[in-house]
Design an enzyme around this catalytic site. Structure first.
Site, PDB file in Angstrom:
ATOM      1  N   ARG A  55       0.805  -1.220   0.000  1.00 53.05           N
ATOM      2  CA  ARG A  55       0.000   0.000   0.000  1.00 53.05           C
ATOM      3  C   ARG A  55       0.836   1.267   0.000  1.00 53.05           C
ATOM      4  O   ARG A  55       0.423   2.298  -0.497  1.00 53.05           O
ATOM      5  CB  ARG A  55      -0.919   0.006   1.222  1.00 53.05           C
ATOM      6  CG  ARG A  55      -2.075  -0.956   1.040  1.00 53.05           C
ATOM      7  CD  ARG A  55      -2.887  -1.089   2.294  1.00 53.05           C
ATOM      8  NE  ARG A  55      -2.145  -1.799   3.321  1.00 53.05           N
ATOM      9  CZ  ARG A  55      -2.709  -2.416   4.359  1.00 53.05           C
ATOM     10  NH1 ARG A  55      -4.002  -2.370   4.520  1.00 53.05           N
ATOM     11  NH2 ARG A  55      -1.978  -3.054   5.237  1.00 53.05           N
ATOM     12  N   HIS A 192       5.788 -22.510   8.277  1.00 49.81           N
ATOM     13  CA  HIS A 192       7.257 -22.478   8.204  1.00 49.81           C
ATOM     14  C   HIS A 192       7.898 -23.498   9.144  1.00 49.81           C
ATOM     15  O   HIS A 192       9.057 -23.841   8.982  1.00 49.81           O
ATOM     16  CB  HIS A 192       7.808 -21.063   8.402  1.00 49.81           C
ATOM     17  CG  HIS A 192       7.818 -20.590   9.820  1.00 49.81           C
ATOM     18  ND1 HIS A 192       6.700 -20.136  10.459  1.00 49.81           N
ATOM     19  CD2 HIS A 192       8.825 -20.497  10.725  1.00 49.81           C
ATOM     20  CE1 HIS A 192       7.017 -19.776  11.687  1.00 49.81           C
ATOM     21  NE2 HIS A 192       8.305 -19.985  11.892  1.00 49.81           N
ATOM     22  N   HIS A 254       1.683 -25.073  13.669  1.00 55.63           N
ATOM     23  CA  HIS A 254       3.039 -25.534  13.987  1.00 55.63           C
ATOM     24  C   HIS A 254       3.036 -26.763  14.913  1.00 55.63           C
ATOM     25  O   HIS A 254       3.732 -27.745  14.660  1.00 55.63           O
ATOM     26  CB  HIS A 254       3.864 -24.429  14.659  1.00 55.63           C
ATOM     27  CG  HIS A 254       3.929 -23.148  13.878  1.00 55.63           C
ATOM     28  ND1 HIS A 254       3.798 -23.093  12.517  1.00 55.63           N
ATOM     29  CD2 HIS A 254       4.132 -21.857  14.281  1.00 55.63           C
ATOM     30  CE1 HIS A 254       3.912 -21.838  12.108  1.00 55.63           C
ATOM     31  NE2 HIS A 254       4.109 -21.073  13.158  1.00 55.63           N
ATOM     32  N   LYS A 342       3.556 -17.304  25.197  1.00 58.16           N
ATOM     33  CA  LYS A 342       4.366 -16.089  25.005  1.00 58.16           C
ATOM     34  C   LYS A 342       4.817 -15.600  26.378  1.00 58.16           C
ATOM     35  O   LYS A 342       4.153 -15.844  27.385  1.00 58.16           O
ATOM     36  CB  LYS A 342       3.517 -14.980  24.366  1.00 58.16           C
ATOM     37  CG  LYS A 342       3.045 -15.292  22.944  1.00 58.16           C
ATOM     38  CD  LYS A 342       4.074 -14.917  21.916  1.00 58.16           C
ATOM     39  CE  LYS A 342       3.505 -14.983  20.508  1.00 58.16           C
ATOM     40  NZ  LYS A 342       4.531 -15.041  19.470  1.00 58.16           N
TER      41      LYS A 342
HETATM   42  C1  BG6 Z   1       4.552 -17.572  13.855  1.00 56.11           C
HETATM   43  C2  BG6 Z   1       3.644 -16.989  14.898  1.00 56.11           C
HETATM   44  O1  BG6 Z   1       3.835 -18.366  12.945  1.00 56.11           O
HETATM   45  O2  BG6 Z   1       5.532 -18.367  14.511  1.00 56.11           O
HETATM   46  C3  BG6 Z   1       4.431 -16.196  15.914  1.00 56.11           C
HETATM   47  O3  BG6 Z   1       2.683 -16.162  14.247  1.00 56.11           O
HETATM   48  C4  BG6 Z   1       5.529 -17.019  16.503  1.00 56.11           C
HETATM   49  O4  BG6 Z   1       3.575 -15.708  16.946  1.00 56.11           O
HETATM   50  C5  BG6 Z   1       6.356 -17.651  15.398  1.00 56.11           C
HETATM   51  O5  BG6 Z   1       6.340 -16.169  17.287  1.00 56.11           O
HETATM   52  C6  BG6 Z   1       7.378 -18.608  15.952  1.00 56.11           C
HETATM   53  O6  BG6 Z   1       8.210 -18.973  14.886  1.00 56.11           O
HETATM   54  P1  BG6 Z   1       9.749 -19.176  15.115  1.00 56.11           P
HETATM   55  O7  BG6 Z   1      10.275 -19.638  13.805  1.00 56.11           O
HETATM   56  O8  BG6 Z   1      10.296 -17.841  15.549  1.00 56.11           O
HETATM   57  O9  BG6 Z   1       9.836 -20.197  16.193  1.00 56.11           O
END
Ligand code: BG6
Length: 481
Positions: A55, A192, A254, A342
Site C-alpha cells: 500500500r 514455516h 506448527h 508467550k
Molecule cells: C509464527 C507466529 O507463525 O511463529 C508467531 O505467528 C511465533 O507468533 C512464530 O512467534 C514462531 O516462529 P519461530 O520460527 O520464531 O519459532
C-alpha cells in the site's frame, strides 16, 4: 526432495516473485533476509526478479533504499557489488489489495518485464498480508488475469501464509475459494515449521534408525511433549494476536505439524504426494477433546491487556496446553501434550519423546526420572537431538545416573550457515516442490480438532501467569499426564 531436473527446466525462462505486503513485518524480518541468503549462495534462478506490491508509495529507487535499510546489519559485512546486484533484482508497484485496477496495472508491469526478457515468466505470488485480505486478493489475482498462464509452461504459484481461516468453517470457505480459482498444485500453504531443518530431520531420523522403529508406538512410548515456548510478547502484533490467540496462531498449525511428523506412518517414498498424504492421515485421527477442564489449560500473561492495540478486557489466550490422543491402534492411549506460550521463562521449541520404563530395571536411583529414556528433538534455541539414557555411576556403588548422548547441528556440522525455514520455503516453491507445504486435508483436519476447543473453552477459566514463568499452575492436568 527438490528435483534438480525440475529446477533446470523451469529456470530456462525468467522467474518473477511478486510479494504482496513486502513492506510488512514478515517480509522485513524473514523474507528479505532469506532472499539475500539464497542470492548470496547462488540458489536463486537465473533471470530472477522480485516485485514488491504494497500500500505504501515508493519509487523503485526509494524501495531499494527500504530494502537496504531493512538488511543494513547484514549488508555492513557484505561485498558492496554483490549487495548492489541483489538490490537490482527488486522493483516496486503500489496498490491496495482490494482495488482490482491496481492488479491490472501490476499485470501490465509484469508483461513489460516479460517483453524485456523476451519470454513469458514463471510467476510466484506471495501473500504476506493480513489474512483478512486473502479472499479479496485471491479474487483480484484471478479476475485481473495476472495468474493466467497460457503463454508459460508453468502455472502461477500462490504462496499463502497461515492462519488459513479462523476455524473449520472459515478455513473451508477459504479452501473453496482457493480451489475454485486455482489448482491444488498451484497452492503453497506455508507452515514455516515444516520447513525447519529439525522438523524435516524427524522423518529422516525415524525412518533411518532401526533401533527406534519397533519402539515407536504405544508399546514403547509413554507420552510425547511438544513445546513451543517464547520469551517474546506481542512485538507490535497486538491487534492481530488479540483477535487470533495462541491456539490459532501456533497450535492449529506448527504444533500439530510437529505431532504429525512424530506420529505419521512411513511414507515409503520421499515425495510430496506420499509425505503429505501420511501427514494428513495422522491428523485426521486426532480424537476430539472430550473433557476440556481435564485436558486443556489456557492462560494469559499478566499485563497482556495493557499492550498496544489490545482491549482492556481481552480474553485472548497467550498460553495453552492440550492433551491430545490419536485414534489409531499404534498410538492408543499415548498422550501428546501440546504446549505453547508467550512471555515464558525460556525460549525453547522441542519435542520430547518419553519411552516406557523397563519392567525389570536393575537400577537403583534417587532421581525422580527413574530410569526413563527420553529422545528430544530441539528446534530452538539450537538444533539438536539428544537421548537420555542411564548408566552406572562410576565408583563402588550400584547406583545409576542419567547421561546424555547429544548431536548438535550447529556444533557438529561443517555447514557454516543452516538455512532458515523461509529460505527453504522460497527455495522449494521456486522449484515446484510442495512437500513442506500443508495440503488442504491437513489444514482441515487440524481445524476439525481445534475448532470445538475454541468454541467451548470460554466457559473454562482463563488463568493468568507471571511474565517470565513457566505458565499457569495446572496441577490436575499434570497429575493426569
Ligand atoms: C509464527 C507466529 O507463525 O511463529 C508467531 O505467528 C511465533 O507468533 C512464530 O512467534 C514462531 O516462529 P519461530 O520460527 O520464531 O519459532
Amino acid at each position: 526432495m527438490s528435483s534438480v531436473d525440475a529446477h533446470d527446466t523451469q529456470h530456462t525462462i525468467p522467474t518473477f516473485l511478486i510479494i504482496f505486503g513486502i513492506t510488512g513485518d514478515l517480509s522485513r524480518r524473514k523474507l528479505l533476509l532469506a532472499l539475500w541468503h539464497l542470492y548470496r549462495n547462488g540458489l536463486l534462478p537465473p533471470q530472477f526478479r522480485i516485485i514488491g506490491f504494497s500500500r505504501r508509495e515508493f519509487s523503485n529507487e526509494a524501495f531499494a533504499t527500504f530494502v537496504r535499510e531493512a538488511l543494513a546489519d547484514i549488508f555492513t559485512s557484505a561485498d558492496a557489488k554483490l549487495v548492489q546486484n541483489f538490490l537490482n533484482l527488486f522493483s516496486y508497484r503500489q496498490g491496495h489489495f482490494d482495488v482490482k485496477e491496481r492488479y491490472v496495472a501490476l499485470g501490465e508491469y509484469i508483461k513489460s518485464l516479460e517483453r524485456a526478457h523476451h519470454s513469458p515468466a514463471n510467476k510466484l505470488f506471495y501473500l504476506a498480508i493480513s489474512p483478512s485480505h486473502y479472499e479479496i486478493a485471491l479474487q483480484n489475482l484471478h479476475d485481473s488475469g495476472i495468474t493466467k498462464h497460457e503463454h508459460s509452461a508453468y502455472p502461477a504459484r500462490i504462496l499463502i501464509e497461515k492462519p488459513f481461516g479462523k476455524d473449520i468453517h472459515t478455513a473451508r470457505a477459504l479452501d473453496e475459494k482457493l480451489s475454485a480459482l486455482f489448482k491444488e498444485e498451484q497452492i503453497y500453504r506455508i507452515d514455516h515449521y515444516l520447513a525447519k531443518e529439525m522438523i524435516q530431520n524427524i522423518l529422516h531420523f525415524r525412518f533411518s534408525n532401526f533401533i527406534f522403529e519397533s519402539l515407536w508406538n504405544t508399546a514403547g512410548i509413554e507420552k510425547v511433549h511438544i513445546q513451543l515456548m517464547e520469551t517474546l510478547g506481542m512485538e507490535g502484533r497486538g491487534k492481530f494476536y488479540s483477535d487470533t490467540g495462541a491456539l490459532r496462531d501456533v497450535g492449529q498449525n506448527h504444533l500439530l505439524q510437529m505431532l504429525a511428523m512424530i506420529a505419521m506412518d512411513n511414507p515409503e517414498k520421499s515425495d510430496a504426494l506420499h509425505i503429505r498424504a501420511k501427514r494428513a492421515h495422522i491428523l485426521s485421527k486426532l480424537r476430539p477433546v472430550e473433557n476440556l477442564s481435564r485436558d486443556v489449560v489456557r492462560g494469559q500473561y499478566e499485563g497482556f491487556v495493557l499492550g498496544d492495540d489490545i482491549e482492556s478486557d481481552a480474553q485472548t489466550e497467550t498460553y495453552f496446553k492440550i492433551r491430545a490422543f490419536l485414534d489409531t491402534p499404534a498410538w492408543k492411549g499415548v498422550p501428546f501434550i501440546l504446549e505453547s506460550g508467550k512471555r515464558m521463562r525460556q525460549k525453547i521449541a522441542h519435542i520430547v519423546v518419553y519411552f516406557k520404563r523397563s519392567q525389570h530395571a536393575l537400577c537403583a536411583t534417587t532421581d525422580s526420572r527413574n530410569c526413563q529414556n527420553t529422545l528430544t528433538f530441539t528446534l530452538q534455541p539450537q538444533e539438536e537431538i539428544s537421548i537420555q539414557f542411564w548408566a552406572k555411576k562410576p565408583g563402588l556403588s550400584n547406583e545409576v545416573e542419567p547421561r546424555t548422548l547429544r548431536f548438535s547441528y550447529r556444533e557438529d556440522t561443517p555447514l557454516s550457515h543452516l538455512p532458515d525455514a523461509y529460505e527453504r520455503v522460497l527455495y522449494d516453491c521456486l522449484n515446484g516442490d510442495q512437500t513442506l507445504f500443508a495440503g488442504t486435508d491437513e489444514v482441515l483436519s487440524a481445524w476439525r480438532f481445534i475448532t470445538p476447543i475454541i468454541e467451548a473453552w470460554h466457559a473454562e477459566p482463563l488463568h493468568t501467569y507471571g511474565q517470565g514463568t513457566d505458565g499457569p499452575e495446572s496441577e490436575s492436568f499434570d497429575a493426569y499426564a
